[in-house]
Scaffold this motif. Sequence first.
Motif, PDB file in Angstrom:
ATOM      1  N   VAL A  72      19.006 -12.299   4.096  1.00  0.00           N
ATOM      2  CA  VAL A  72      18.020 -11.223   4.033  1.00  0.00           C
ATOM      3  C   VAL A  72      16.968 -11.669   3.016  1.00  0.00           C
ATOM      4  O   VAL A  72      17.319 -12.217   1.965  1.00  0.00           O
ATOM      5  N   VAL A  73      15.699 -11.461   3.336  1.00  0.00           N
ATOM      6  CA  VAL A  73      14.625 -11.902   2.441  1.00  0.00           C
ATOM      7  C   VAL A  73      14.169 -10.730   1.568  1.00  0.00           C
ATOM      8  O   VAL A  73      13.737  -9.694   2.092  1.00  0.00           O
ATOM      9  N   TYR A  74      14.262 -10.909   0.252  1.00  0.00           N
ATOM     10  CA  TYR A  74      13.695  -9.934  -0.694  1.00  0.00           C
ATOM     11  C   TYR A  74      12.182 -10.176  -0.720  1.00  0.00           C
ATOM     12  O   TYR A  74      11.733 -11.305  -1.005  1.00  0.00           O
ATOM     13  N   PRO A  75      11.389  -9.141  -0.403  1.00  0.00           N
ATOM     14  CA  PRO A  75       9.976  -9.405  -0.085  1.00  0.00           C
ATOM     15  C   PRO A  75       8.995  -9.372  -1.258  1.00  0.00           C
ATOM     16  O   PRO A  75       7.788  -9.489  -1.038  1.00  0.00           O
ATOM     17  N   VAL A  76       9.478  -9.214  -2.488  1.00  0.00           N
ATOM     18  CA  VAL A  76       8.568  -9.119  -3.639  1.00  0.00           C
ATOM     19  C   VAL A  76       8.508 -10.487  -4.324  1.00  0.00           C
ATOM     20  O   VAL A  76       9.554 -11.065  -4.642  1.00  0.00           O
ATOM     21  N   VAL A  77       7.288 -10.984  -4.540  1.00  0.00           N
ATOM     22  CA  VAL A  77       7.102 -12.330  -5.089  1.00  0.00           C
ATOM     23  C   VAL A  77       6.240 -12.254  -6.344  1.00  0.00           C
ATOM     24  O   VAL A  77       5.207 -11.558  -6.352  1.00  0.00           O
ATOM     25  N   VAL A  78       6.671 -12.940  -7.400  1.00  0.00           N
ATOM     26  CA  VAL A  78       5.870 -12.998  -8.635  1.00  0.00           C
ATOM     27  C   VAL A  78       4.501 -13.575  -8.289  1.00  0.00           C
ATOM     28  O   VAL A  78       4.398 -14.612  -7.613  1.00  0.00           O
ATOM     29  N   THR A  79       3.448 -12.879  -8.725  1.00  0.00           N
ATOM     30  CA  THR A  79       2.090 -13.248  -8.319  1.00  0.00           C
ATOM     31  C   THR A  79       1.145 -13.165  -9.511  1.00  0.00           C
ATOM     32  O   THR A  79       0.537 -12.117  -9.778  1.00  0.00           O
ATOM     33  N   PRO A  80       1.002 -14.269 -10.276  1.00  0.00           N
ATOM     34  CA  PRO A  80       0.055 -14.242 -11.388  1.00  0.00           C
ATOM     35  C   PRO A  80      -1.335 -13.884 -10.862  1.00  0.00           C
ATOM     36  O   PRO A  80      -1.735 -14.338  -9.795  1.00  0.00           O
ATOM     37  N   GLY A  81      -2.039 -13.056 -11.588  1.00  0.00           N
ATOM     38  CA  GLY A  81      -3.380 -12.662 -11.149  1.00  0.00           C
ATOM     39  C   GLY A  81      -3.394 -11.306 -10.475  1.00  0.00           C
ATOM     40  O   GLY A  81      -4.415 -10.628 -10.459  1.00  0.00           O
ATOM     41  N   ASP A  82      -2.258 -10.890  -9.919  1.00  0.00           N
ATOM     42  CA  ASP A  82      -2.192  -9.536  -9.357  1.00  0.00           C
ATOM     43  C   ASP A  82      -1.927  -8.574 -10.512  1.00  0.00           C
ATOM     44  O   ASP A  82      -1.055  -8.849 -11.347  1.00  0.00           O
ATOM     45  N   PRO A  83      -2.667  -7.457 -10.595  1.00  0.00           N
ATOM     46  CA  PRO A  83      -2.463  -6.540 -11.736  1.00  0.00           C
ATOM     47  C   PRO A  83      -1.034  -6.036 -11.857  1.00  0.00           C
ATOM     48  O   PRO A  83      -0.585  -5.674 -12.944  1.00  0.00           O
ATOM     49  N   ARG A  84      -0.279  -6.033 -10.739  1.00  0.00           N
ATOM     50  CA  ARG A  84       1.123  -5.580 -10.784  1.00  0.00           C
ATOM     51  C   ARG A  84       2.058  -6.684 -11.246  1.00  0.00           C
ATOM     52  O   ARG A  84       3.226  -6.436 -11.513  1.00  0.00           O
ATOM     53  N   GLY A  85       1.531  -7.937 -11.292  1.00  0.00           N
ATOM     54  CA  GLY A  85       2.378  -9.074 -11.662  1.00  0.00           C
ATOM     55  C   GLY A  85       3.201  -9.595 -10.498  1.00  0.00           C
ATOM     56  O   GLY A  85       3.807 -10.661 -10.587  1.00  0.00           O
ATOM     57  N   VAL A  86       3.243  -8.831  -9.419  1.00  0.00           N
ATOM     58  CA  VAL A  86       4.002  -9.203  -8.222  1.00  0.00           C
ATOM     59  C   VAL A  86       3.183  -8.791  -7.006  1.00  0.00           C
ATOM     60  O   VAL A  86       2.222  -8.033  -7.116  1.00  0.00           O
ATOM     61  N   SER A  87       3.588  -9.283  -5.843  1.00  0.00           N
ATOM     62  CA  SER A  87       3.022  -8.774  -4.594  1.00  0.00           C
ATOM     63  C   SER A  87       4.121  -8.780  -3.545  1.00  0.00           C
ATOM     64  O   SER A  87       5.177  -9.393  -3.732  1.00  0.00           O
ATOM     65  N   ILE A  88       3.845  -8.070  -2.447  1.00  0.00           N
ATOM     66  CA  ILE A  88       4.792  -7.990  -1.337  1.00  0.00           C
ATOM     67  C   ILE A  88       4.316  -8.989  -0.280  1.00  0.00           C
ATOM     68  O   ILE A  88       3.101  -9.167  -0.095  1.00  0.00           O
ATOM     69  N   LEU A  89       5.251  -9.664   0.384  1.00  0.00           N
ATOM     70  CA  LEU A  89       4.863 -10.597   1.450  1.00  0.00           C
ATOM     71  C   LEU A  89       3.835  -9.928   2.351  1.00  0.00           C
ATOM     72  O   LEU A  89       3.967  -8.752   2.693  1.00  0.00           O
ATOM     73  N   SER A  90       2.833 -10.659   2.739  1.00  0.00           N
ATOM     74  CA  SER A  90       1.690 -10.227   3.569  1.00  0.00           C
ATOM     75  C   SER A  90       0.544  -9.689   2.718  1.00  0.00           C
ATOM     76  O   SER A  90      -0.476  -9.274   3.271  1.00  0.00           O
ATOM     77  N   GLU A  91       0.685  -9.699   1.395  1.00  0.00           N
ATOM     78  CA  GLU A  91      -0.438  -9.333   0.528  1.00  0.00           C
ATOM     79  C   GLU A  91      -1.130 -10.609   0.029  1.00  0.00           C
ATOM     80  O   GLU A  91      -2.252 -10.902   0.411  1.00  0.00           O
ATOM     81  N   HIS A  92      -0.448 -11.386  -0.826  1.00  0.00           N
ATOM     82  CA  HIS A  92      -1.002 -12.680  -1.273  1.00  0.00           C
ATOM     83  C   HIS A  92      -0.396 -13.839  -0.494  1.00  0.00           C
ATOM     84  O   HIS A  92      -1.048 -14.852  -0.289  1.00  0.00           O
ATOM     85  N   PHE A  93       0.873 -13.701  -0.122  1.00  0.00           N
ATOM     86  CA  PHE A  93       1.579 -14.769   0.590  1.00  0.00           C
ATOM     87  C   PHE A  93       1.846 -14.309   2.026  1.00  0.00           C
ATOM     88  O   PHE A  93       2.069 -13.115   2.272  1.00  0.00           O
ATOM     89  N   ALA A  94       1.836 -15.280   2.959  1.00  0.00           N
ATOM     90  CA  ALA A  94       1.968 -14.954   4.384  1.00  0.00           C
ATOM     91  C   ALA A  94       3.233 -14.153   4.641  1.00  0.00           C
ATOM     92  O   ALA A  94       4.293 -14.398   4.039  1.00  0.00           O
TER      93      ALA A  94
END
Length: 320
Positions: free
Chosen positions: A83-105
């Motif tokens: 099962v894929v956990y869909p939250v990925v650490v995303t430097p530059g996003d104000p939340r510090g993370v993003s959900i797949l399909s936001e910054h990453f495919a």
Amino acid sequence: MPIMRAAFASRFDDADPLAALTVGERPEPTPPADDWVTVQLRATSLNHHDLWSLRGVGLTEAQLPMILGCDAVGLDPEGHPVVVYPVVVTPGDPRGVSILSEHFAGTLAERVVVPRSNLVPLPDGMAATDAACLPTAWLTAWRMLTTKGRVADADSVLVQGAGGGVATAAVALAVAMGKRVYATSRDAGKRDRISALGATAMEPGARLPERVDVVIETVGEATFDHSLKSAAPMARIVVSGATSGHEPSINLRRVFAMQLEILGTSMGTPGELYELLAFCSDNEVRPVVDSVVPFSRVEEGFARLHSGDAFGKVVIDHTA
Ligand SMILES: NC(=O)c1ccc[n+]([C@@H]2O[C@H](COP(=O)([O-])OP(=O)(O)OC[C@H]3O[C@@H](n4cnc5c(N)ncnc54)[C@H](OP(=O)(O)O)[C@@H]3O)[C@@H](O)[C@H]2O)c1
């Protein structure tokens, strides 16, 4: 360049999000770092988030085309079901993370790349099409009830807009936890189905037989006043979405006089996903699935979600 089939936002259309959906070829993804891996997708599910993306909420033109999809079950590079956990650490996003399909495919494709640490073993005996419902809507509902709503200290729960993916999850989980559950839906057919899950179904805005300890809010403007009025002293109103509008007017006198807590939340932690999978496995709780659509007809799944007629999750079978 190797290519794969994917469903992606090629433009934005606020009025007609389905018109902004393209199903076609995209380049094969390549892991951006050594600790990322490629997952061969077996099942995914749709979320309202995918419709927001097609409307242009949370994405910019510069990010297009963006492969949609947050949820996934697939095979890791060693062939293990995960099962894929869909939250990925995303430097530059104000939340510090993003959900797949936001910054990453996202996951509505043949393959997706994610950090290896985002992979969770698929529990024995759980179908891929069931588990594919859990990482976004069900995880959100789990955190709303447990970490945020402190439902262990509650007797009663109100779930607004009960036909939705998060909402049906909240109803099924709260019933499995032994709570008295009330749920509103605009649709008589959905109210019947909510009753079958073990909740007391109500029309939107109807007076409840009691004030509740926890309110699960994803509808927003259309239901928020009812959520406030239905809350018992010291109740927690937990908000993870605002499908009908995000600027309700709030009676602050009620908030302080009843000592209400209004709590925002998004998704959940990897630990909460493990807890959710274990809870569903141990208690034989399975997601409420509206329909299973083959990936070859993914547009039909989007149309079903957009229609508002779905009860529970629209699942995409990538093996069909
Ligand atoms: N923050 C997060 O981590 C997170 C995670 C998942 C979802 N969300 C958000 O939560 C919301 C629900 O997501 P979902 O995937 O569960 O969506 P969904 O499956 O499309 O469900 C939306 C539900 O909202 C209700 N609704 C819509 N418009 C309404 C209106 N005008 N009046 C009353 N009820 C209305 C409907 O319930 P009835 O037809 O039964 O009335 C509908 O079934 C979305 O806004 C989504 O973005 C947030």
